[in-house]
Write an enzyme that holds these catalytic residues in place. Structure first.
Site, PDB file in Angstrom:
ATOM      1  N   LYS A 179     -12.156   0.055  -0.656  1.00 21.39           N
ATOM      2  CA  LYS A 179     -11.253   0.822  -1.524  1.00 21.39           C
ATOM      3  C   LYS A 179     -11.882   0.950  -2.911  1.00 21.39           C
ATOM      4  CE  LYS A 179      -7.347   0.335   1.458  1.00 21.39           C
ATOM      5  NZ  LYS A 179      -6.579  -0.681   2.144  1.00 21.39           N
TER       6      LYS A 179
ATOM      7  N   SER B 116       0.796  -1.229   0.000  1.00 25.04           N
ATOM      8  CA  SER B 116       0.000   0.000   0.000  1.00 25.04           C
ATOM      9  C   SER B 116       0.824   1.273   0.000  1.00 25.04           C
ATOM     10  CB  SER B 116      -0.954  -0.012   1.184  1.00 25.04           C
ATOM     11  OG  SER B 116      -0.254  -0.262   2.383  1.00 25.04           O
TER      12      SER B 116
ATOM     13  N   HIS C 108      -5.593  -3.547  -2.169  1.00 24.02           N
ATOM     14  CA  HIS C 108      -5.289  -2.515  -3.170  1.00 24.02           C
ATOM     15  C   HIS C 108      -5.279  -3.064  -4.592  1.00 24.02           C
ATOM     16  CE1 HIS C 108      -4.547   1.155  -0.926  1.00 24.02           C
ATOM     17  NE2 HIS C 108      -4.034   0.408   0.029  1.00 24.02           N
TER      18      HIS C 108
HETATM   19  C1  LIG Z   1      -6.600  -0.971   3.552  1.00 27.49           C
HETATM   20  C2  LIG Z   1      -6.122  -2.322   3.790  1.00 27.49           C
HETATM   21  C3  LIG Z   1      -6.804  -3.167   4.669  1.00 27.49           C
HETATM   22  C4  LIG Z   1      -7.971  -2.692   5.488  1.00 27.49           C
HETATM   23  O1  LIG Z   1      -9.130  -2.622   4.737  1.00 27.49           O
HETATM   24  P1  LIG Z   1     -10.401  -1.846   5.334  1.00 27.49           P
HETATM   25  O2  LIG Z   1     -11.535  -2.402   4.577  1.00 27.49           O
HETATM   26  O3  LIG Z   1     -10.162  -0.394   5.102  1.00 27.49           O
HETATM   27  O4  LIG Z   1     -10.463  -2.180   6.783  1.00 27.49           O
HETATM   28  C5  LIG Z   1      -6.360  -4.466   4.801  1.00 27.49           C
HETATM   29  N1  LIG Z   1      -5.282  -4.911   4.134  1.00 27.49           N
HETATM   30  C6  LIG Z   1      -4.588  -4.121   3.286  1.00 27.49           C
HETATM   31  C7  LIG Z   1      -3.403  -4.678   2.557  1.00 27.49           C
HETATM   32  C8  LIG Z   1      -4.979  -2.795   3.093  1.00 27.49           C
HETATM   33  O5  LIG Z   1      -4.293  -2.016   2.264  1.00 27.49           O
END
Ligand SMILES: *Cc1c(COP(=O)(O)O)cnc(C)c1O
Length: 391
Positions: free
Chosen positions: A239, A180, A208
């Site tokens: 996301k 990320s 992502h």
């Molecule tokens: C953003 C993210 C999460 C968390 O996801 P949410 O739905 O925002 O709780 C988990 N794992 C990774 C790799 C992320 O980038």
């Protein structure tokens, strides 16, 4: 009387280092441009890759959800909080990920907690990339399994860890699909080859990558042609999907187990109907409007090339996540502040989110950005970058 004044000093230190978070409340819906503090700015810091947070079908589905099923569910999934729409979404996600089954959690964060804390015992070992997401790290902390951390995307390091792990009952390799903070893609083909060689399970967190990589945004597993070769695929609905939630897709036995042992599923209330119906509509959009993903990829290429030709160091990004490396913490915040002055929201990211001395301004373009938005943002980057002597 006791109080929390012992925290004040810690906060003062953070503030001095510029590491306290200054929030920018949005006054409009999420999008290519947003209003903050009464000003319109170009948004380069959201995870709204495909612009689905404000897609008409997705918004309408949320409203329909409230009208038909109410604002909340009144229970956890296992007692009285499973609605037909929850099960429909899970079936849709399993088909999307080409797996037997899928289970939805309240967020991507809780999905990782639920899985990592429940599927393994002290007889097992987890092998984890050192740059995996915080929710993976926390999930591992909750697990009774042994843990081994391998160097970031370093397959020699992973193989060494696997060789040292043969005494355990099960080996589970866990990796982010797309990292990320750097936007690089995990070397899944090599990871799967090693997993097969050392009889290990593989879990990929595609937070992502879902909606971004692979056919119709199916993620890194599909991107590499590895459908059926990865045991657990995690996705987020927060996301690119534009709403809220997380899920695991895998074999029926895994998903049935998680529905009985995944603690956030058992002990925290299920998604409101608006969320579930909006997620479901967003998956339909992924399948029916593949041009959004094409546009995202085009925009990402265009913006990355623009930054590179201006002379910025964009690290090892291969995806729409494009960091602009500054190294020094202070410089990342100065660049971010100047960009905001010039009408662009792109946040500085520093320790502890990334290693000390590897501070950056992280950008994510979306399918919603027009070429003019991107050109304006590039002009702001060039101006700010020159003033700060980064380029
Ligand atoms: C953003 C993210 C999460 C968390 O996801 P949410 O739905 O925002 O709780 C988990 N794992 C990774 C790799 C992320 O980038």
């Amino acid at each position: 009387m006791a109080d929390f004044s012992f925290l004040d000093n810690d906060f003062k230190l953070l503030k001095n280092e510029g590491l306290s978070h200054k929030k920018n409340p949005l006054e409009t819906e999420q999008g290519a441009k947003i209003r903050m503090g009464g000003r319109e700015v170009i948004q380069l810091s959201s995870n709204n890759y495909l612009g689905l947070t404000a897609h008409p079908h997705v918004k309408k589905a949320a409203i329909d959800g409230v009208k038909k099923y109410g604002a909340g569910t009144g229970s956890v999934r296992t007692i009285a909080g499973t609605f037909t729409i929850h099960e429909e979404l899970e079936q849709k996600l399993a088909a999307f990920k080409k797996t037997e089954s899928a289970i939805v959690f309240q967020s991507g964060f809780t999905a990782n907690q639920a899985i990592l804390s429940s599927v393994l015992t002290e007889k097992d070992v987890i092998l984890t990339d050192e740059l995996n997401h915080a929710s993976i790290i926390d999930g591992i902390r909750l697990s009774k399994a042994e843990r081994k951390i391998y160097h970031h995307v370093d397959m020699n390091s992973l193989e060494t860890a696997l060789k040292q792990s043969m005494k355990y009952r099960n080996r589970l390799i866990v990796t982010d699909g797309v990292f990320s903070m750097d936007g690089n893609i995990a070397p899944l083909p090599e990871i799967v080859t090693l997993a097969e060689k050392y009889d290990a399970l593989v879990m990929v967190d595609d937070a992502h990558a879902s909606g971004v990589l692979g056919e119709n945004g199916r993620g890194t597993v599909n991107h590499y042609g590895l459908d059926g070769k990865v045991h657990i695929q995690i996705g987020t609905l927060s996301k690119a999907i534009g709403v809220l939630g997380g899920y695991a897709a895998g074999s029926r036995s895994l998903i049935d187990y998680l529905a009985c042992h995944g603690r956030p599923y058992l002990f925290s209330t299920s998604h409101p109907p608006a969320v579930t119906m909006a997620c479901s509509a967003a998956i339909d959009v992924l399948l029916s409007e593949p041009e959004r993903i094409e546009k995202l990829r085009r925009n990402a290429r265009y913006f990355k090339n623009g930054l590179q030709s201006a002379g910025f160091d964009t690290g090892k990004s291969e995806t729409p996540i494009t960091p602009v490396m500054t190294g020094k913490e202070q410089l990342a915040f100065e660049l971010s502040n100047k960009l905001l002055e010039y009408g662009v929201l792109a946040k500085g990211i520093a320790y502890p989110t990334v290693a000390k001395g590897e501070a950056r301004v992280r950008t994510i373009v979306t399918a919603d950005h027009s070429e003019k938005d991107l050109n304006d943002a590039l002009a702001a980057f060039s101006k700010a970058g020159k003033e700060l002597q980064i380029i």
